[in-house]
Design an enzyme around this catalytic site. Structure first.
Site, PDB file in Angstrom:
ATOM      1  N   HIS A  88       0.677  -1.246   0.010  1.00  0.00           N
ATOM      2  CA  HIS A  88       0.105  -0.176  -0.029  1.00  0.00           C
ATOM      3  C   HIS A  88       0.727   1.358   0.043  1.00  0.00           C
ATOM      4  CE1 HIS A  88       0.490   0.930   4.533  1.00  0.00           C
ATOM      5  NE2 HIS A  88       0.363  -0.478   4.708  1.00  0.00           N
ATOM      6  N   ASP A 101      -0.525   4.329   1.092  1.00  0.00           N
ATOM      7  CA  ASP A 101      -0.698   5.346   2.189  1.00  0.00           C
ATOM      8  C   ASP A 101       0.241   5.188   3.527  1.00  0.00           C
ATOM      9  OD1 ASP A 101      -2.288   3.171   2.324  1.00  0.00           O
ATOM     10  OD2 ASP A 101      -3.518   4.370   3.811  1.00  0.00           O
ATOM     11  N   ASP A 159       6.485   0.325   7.038  1.00  0.00           N
ATOM     12  CA  ASP A 159       4.946   0.043   6.676  1.00  0.00           C
ATOM     13  C   ASP A 159       4.506   1.175   5.812  1.00  0.00           C
ATOM     14  OD1 ASP A 159       2.213  -0.603   7.095  1.00  0.00           O
ATOM     15  OD2 ASP A 159       1.844   0.444   8.915  1.00  0.00           O
ATOM     16  N   GLU A 202      -5.263   1.824   2.770  1.00  0.00           N
ATOM     17  CA  GLU A 202      -5.186   0.702   3.392  1.00  0.00           C
ATOM     18  C   GLU A 202      -5.260   1.017   5.134  1.00  0.00           C
ATOM     19  OE1 GLU A 202      -3.331  -2.249   6.074  1.00  0.00           O
ATOM     20  OE2 GLU A 202      -2.644  -0.046   5.846  1.00  0.00           O
ATOM     21  N   GLU A 203      -4.651   2.379   5.209  1.00  0.00           N
ATOM     22  CA  GLU A 203      -4.621   2.709   6.932  1.00  0.00           C
ATOM     23  C   GLU A 203      -5.986   3.431   7.233  1.00  0.00           C
ATOM     24  OE1 GLU A 203      -2.126   1.939   8.536  1.00  0.00           O
ATOM     25  OE2 GLU A 203      -0.312   1.691   7.508  1.00  0.00           O
ATOM     26  N   ASP A 236       2.025  -7.202   4.648  1.00  0.00           N
ATOM     27  CA  ASP A 236       1.488  -6.030   5.682  1.00  0.00           C
ATOM     28  C   ASP A 236       1.635  -6.487   6.699  1.00  0.00           C
ATOM     29  OD1 ASP A 236       1.123  -3.198   5.806  1.00  0.00           O
ATOM     30  OD2 ASP A 236      -1.186  -3.688   5.999  1.00  0.00           O
ATOM     31  N   HIS A 252       4.337   2.380  12.772  1.00  0.00           N
ATOM     32  CA  HIS A 252       3.363   3.308  13.607  1.00  0.00           C
ATOM     33  C   HIS A 252       3.978   4.062  14.837  1.00  0.00           C
ATOM     34  CE1 HIS A 252      -0.801   2.009  11.649  1.00  0.00           C
ATOM     35  NE2 HIS A 252       0.110   1.717  11.031  1.00  0.00           N
TER      36      HIS A 252
END
Length: 420
Positions: free
Chosen positions: A98, A100, A131, A165-166, A194, A388
């Protein structure tokens, strides 16, 4: 099986890409591809950089399925697909990553600016580097290695780069799967890098249901010195936060396939109420992240939470509104013996010397959308598990090693007609 000569040559070729992979990571990190829900303007700029990069590498078959979104200045959220033709045009091996990222959070916790990636002690630091850029980059260079070695794989190679995705994927994979131009087919191998463990020994084949709820407690605002004239929404909401722990007891079954093996219900985000100290808030808002074992229907869970809120409404004389932010009932798991799982296990064994095992996780990867629609997807990565977090990093050796795993999967069953 592929020839050992082919595998060795591909491995050396990937090793030679190390610096190029780092350079692409730095370029991607400099573009903060944030969803509008996370305060950003979407993924288009990052997607355009990626498309140009792929064209320059020699990828000739690049298509897009863009989702309309009037919340971003471009009006679209990009979903990009690059393909390398195989001998069997009816089956493809897909790596889906992904575009984003999540916001950096508290900037004071970062050693350097989060969008200026840098290398230190064998790591790349920056927001998004693990990520999901680590495996986005790895997938590109795995395919590039085959192109440069002149190897035509048995199956088509597909690289997918999706948006959103997030923040629930409605402008990303969910949109693509509902499109008449959906490129995925049930017979395809689909790998979603992921999620993963630090040693790469776990292949995710199942996810819990996801339930994100917003709680809005409404009381009556008044002066802080005269609480009897109002009704403190913050106090009522605080009791609700504590009482939500009871829900875990109501849905307390365990399943050892999953990590952790039980359903979880965690209060998370808290919105600001009144700006000053001497006012009792008449409204309070917080959110809950629920991850529910597949055996429990989500309507049953929501009904239990509603009954708990009703009880507190009566006790505190407030009104509690509950709304769904995101809800996804867990689909059927990917079978342990699915071809994509077997292919990954073989590639991990040959690349990292590990016997990978299937597991279930708390939920939240886009593989759930694949499984919902009947695609047996597998989720795997070897990564540093710091997504994150402040000072997010990826190990360069993981990025290079994972590219070799992906290339190994591309090469499997490719035992005829190689001019090496």
């Amino acid at each position: 099986m592929m020839t050992s000569n082919a595998l060795e040559r591909i491995g050396k070729r990937i090793d030679s890409f190390r610096e190029q992979m780092i350079e692409l990571q730095v370029a991607l990190t400099a573009i903060p591809a944030l969803s509008p829900l996370n305060g950003g303007d979407g993924e288009l700029e990052k997607g355009n950089l990626l498309k140009n990069y792929l064209k320059n590498l020699g990828f000739g078959d690049i298509t897009e399925i863009n989702a309309p979104d009037d919340r971003v200045s471009s009006g679209i959220r990009p979903n990009i697909f690059a393909r390398v033709a195989g001998k069997n045009k009816e089956e493809s091996i897909w790596i889906l990553s992904h575009l984003d990222i999540v916001p950096p959070g508290e900037l004071s916790l970062w050693d350097r600016p989060p969008y200026s990636a840098y290398v230190k002690d064998g790591r790349i630091y920056g927001r998004g580097v693990v990520d999901n850029q680590q495996d986005l980059v790895a997938s590109i260079f795995a395919a590039k290695a085959l192109l440069e070695e002149g190897i035509t794989p048995l199956k088509n190679i597909g690289l997918a780069f999706v948006s959103d995705e997030e923040t629930a994927s409605q402008k990303g994979l969910a949109y693509v799967l509902g499109s008449p131009y959906n490129p995925f087919r049930p017979q395809d191998f689909i790998i979603v890098p992921d999620w993963g463990s630090e040693d790469g020994s776990q292949i995710e084949i199942a996810e819990k249901s996801m339930l994100w709820l917003k709680f809005r407690t409404i009381g009556k605002q008044c002066h802080g010195s005269r609480p009897s004239q109002g009704n403190n929404a913050f106090i009522a909401a605080s009791h609700l936060v504590v009482r939500l722990a009871e829900i875990e007891g109501l849905f307390g079954l365990k399943d050892d396939l999953f990590l952790p093996p039980k359903s979880t219900f965690q209060p998370t985000k808290k919105e600001a109420n009144v700006p000053n100290i001497n006012t009792i808030p008449g409204e309070d808002v917080f959110y809950m992240d629920g991850r529910v074992l597949p055996g429990y229907p989500l309507p049953e869970v929501k009904n239990s939470i509603r009954r708990l809120a009703d009880d507190l409404e009566t006790s505190f004389g407030v009104r509690i509104e509950i709304s769904v932010v995101s809800e996804l009932q867990a689909p059927k798991a990917t079978p342990i013996e699915a071809p994509v799982v077997k292919a990954l296990k073989e590639a991990i064994r040959e690349t990292y010397g590990l016997e990978a095992r299937p597991v279930g996780i708390g939920g939240g990867t886009v593989a759930a959308f694949f499984r919902r629609d009947g695609y047996p997807a597998a989720v795997w990565s070897r990564n540093s598990s710091v997504a994150h977090q402040p000072n997010e990093y990826c190990l360069i050796d993981d990025m290079v090693g994972n590219a070799k795993v992906f290339a190994h999967v591309f090469l499997q069953e490719n035992n005829q007609g190689l001019s090496l």
